[in-house]
Design an enzyme around this catalytic site. Structure first.
Site, PDB file in Angstrom:
ATOM      1  CG  PHE A 170       5.255 107.276  36.034  1.00  0.00           C
ATOM      2  CD1 PHE A 170       5.580 106.928  37.493  1.00  0.00           C
ATOM      3  CD2 PHE A 170       6.135 106.105  35.228  1.00  0.00           C
ATOM      4  CE1 PHE A 170       6.650 106.285  38.067  1.00  0.00           C
ATOM      5  CE2 PHE A 170       7.057 105.430  35.705  1.00  0.00           C
ATOM      6  CZ  PHE A 170       7.196 105.324  37.170  1.00  0.00           C
ATOM      7  CE  LYS A 183       2.524 125.703  39.852  1.00  0.00           C
ATOM      8  NZ  LYS A 183       3.598 124.737  39.559  1.00  0.00           N
ATOM      9  CB  VAL A 195       4.924 126.568  47.798  1.00  0.00           C
ATOM     10  CG1 VAL A 195       5.586 128.152  47.698  1.00  0.00           C
ATOM     11  CG2 VAL A 195       3.545 126.786  47.710  1.00  0.00           C
ATOM     12  N   GLY A 202      16.744 123.077  28.727  1.00  0.00           N
ATOM     13  CA  GLY A 202      15.434 122.304  29.338  1.00  0.00           C
ATOM     14  C   GLY A 202      14.917 123.016  30.650  1.00  0.00           C
ATOM     15  CD  GLU A 215       7.612 123.081  31.105  1.00  0.00           C
ATOM     16  OE1 GLU A 215       7.637 122.265  29.981  1.00  0.00           O
ATOM     17  OE2 GLU A 215       7.937 122.687  32.240  1.00  0.00           O
ATOM     18  CG  ASP A 259       5.293 128.553  38.491  1.00  0.00           C
ATOM     19  OD1 ASP A 259       4.773 127.460  38.598  1.00  0.00           O
ATOM     20  OD2 ASP A 259       6.358 128.689  39.128  1.00  0.00           O
ATOM     21  CE  LYS A 313       5.832 127.665  42.020  1.00  0.00           C
ATOM     22  NZ  LYS A 313       7.321 127.560  41.640  1.00  0.00           N
TER      23      LYS A 313
END
Length: 331
Positions: free
Chosen positions: A11, A121, A148, A203, A206, A217, A221
């Site tokens: 959450f 992922k 993805v 923002g 990260e 990342d 994918k």
């Protein structure tokens, strides 16, 4: 009306986005004869369970005020195994080294006959074949469009609209953070370090941007696309990966003078998985700016089909999750 009892496991921003989208789209879902009833929510500090249906507005408010939705000291895995429901929406953080709690949660869901829709992922990067086998043996649906392209459809586009085509290759920009940094470096003639700092302030990046800027990342994918579209059994180790940290304003300016932009491009073919900065003609469909993602799918019948959209963001990712949910239960 098909009543679907749902748990949201995880959450954070995406899980909250899912709750917001379910509230926002309640009438549209009911028009499709789907009644989503969230009966459990879990985060890293505990869970809330109500078999009669959770008040999502109250849960969102409590999460905002206290930092947790927890009412009981229970794990997501406990919820999956012990609360009677149909669908697990798994949105815990990505862990590409072990699969993390997401892998445990997905396997637990299939063991208990529950469908899974996820944005996570990590488990798919590491254990795609194992997860697909577990889902098949349990006769459960397993969908993961949100892993993805965020709001940009790739997997469902290929398996739905482009069904019957042989997919020859997929290439595109699959990380919005890198695209933003490269776009701003070009616009401001600024260094990588300056634009990384700006993206953190906004923002977009990260606090630890390693997964994004080193190409990890995007590589994850590609692994998911390779396995789900080309039927391979690829892992992260099969991807050639180069990030954007060595790109300079001078190289971007030189490319611009020649009519090109530099983009972090992911490419998947049957014989190659690669993520690397590449020269792209400024007029090419892949030359999108800002945080946009874009993908070109080359086929034998339909030619090349290109789609673009927001690849990140809680509501955008939640839109892909909702699309998967509708795809499962409208059938």
């Amino acid at each position: 009306m098909r009543k679907v009892r749902v748990s949201i496991i995880g959450f954070g921003s995406v899980g909250r986005g899912v709750a917001e989208v379910i509230l926002q789209k309640d009438d549209e879902l009911k028009s499709l004869d789907i009644d989503l009833d969230v009966v459990a929510i879990a985060d890293s500090r505990g869970a809330e369970i109500n078999t009669e249906g959770i008040d999502l507005n109250a849960s969102l408010a409590r999460k905002s005020e206290t930092g947790t939705v927890a009412i009981e000291d229970l794990t997501g895995e406990y919820v999956i195994r012990n609360v009677d429901h149909d669908l697990v929406i798994e949105t815990t953080p990505t862990d590409i080294e072990t699969g993390g709690t997401g892998l445990v949660n997905m396997l637990a869901a299939f063991e208990n006959g529950r469908d899974v829709v996820t944005s996570n992922k990590g488990p798919l990067t590491l254990k795609y074949q194992e997860l697909m086998k577990a889902a098949s043996e349990a006769d459960c649906k397993f969908m993961f469009e949100a892993t993805v392209g965020g709001a940009m459809p790739i997997i469902n586009l290929i398996k739905g609209t482009l069904a019957g085509n042989e997919i020859l290759s997929i290439e595109g920009i699959l990380n919005g953070t890198c695209n933003y940094i490269l776009t701003r470096m070009m616009e401001e003639k600024a260094s990588y370090e300056q634009m990384l700092a700006e993206s953190k302030e906004l923002g977009i990046a990260e606090t630890d941007p390693t997964y994004d800027v080193e190409g990890i990342d995007a590589a994850c994918k590609l692994v998911i696309l390779s396995n789900s579209i080309f039927g391979q059994n690829a892992t992260f180790q099969d991807v050639e990966v180069t990030g954007i940290t060595k790109i300079t304003p001078e190289s971007l300016a030189l490319a611009h003078d020649e009519g090109y932009v530099i983009k972090l491009i992911g490419e998947v073919r049957k014989d190659r998985l690669r993520v690397s900065p590449r020269l792209v003609p400024a007029s090419h469909p892949l030359a999108v700016g800002g945080t946009l993602n874009v993908a070109s799918v080359r086929t034998d019948l339909a030619g090349t089909v290109t789609v673009a959209g927001r690849g990140a963001g809680s509501i955008e990712t939640a839109s892909a999750i909702l699309s998967d949910v509708i795809s499962i239960y409208r059938e």
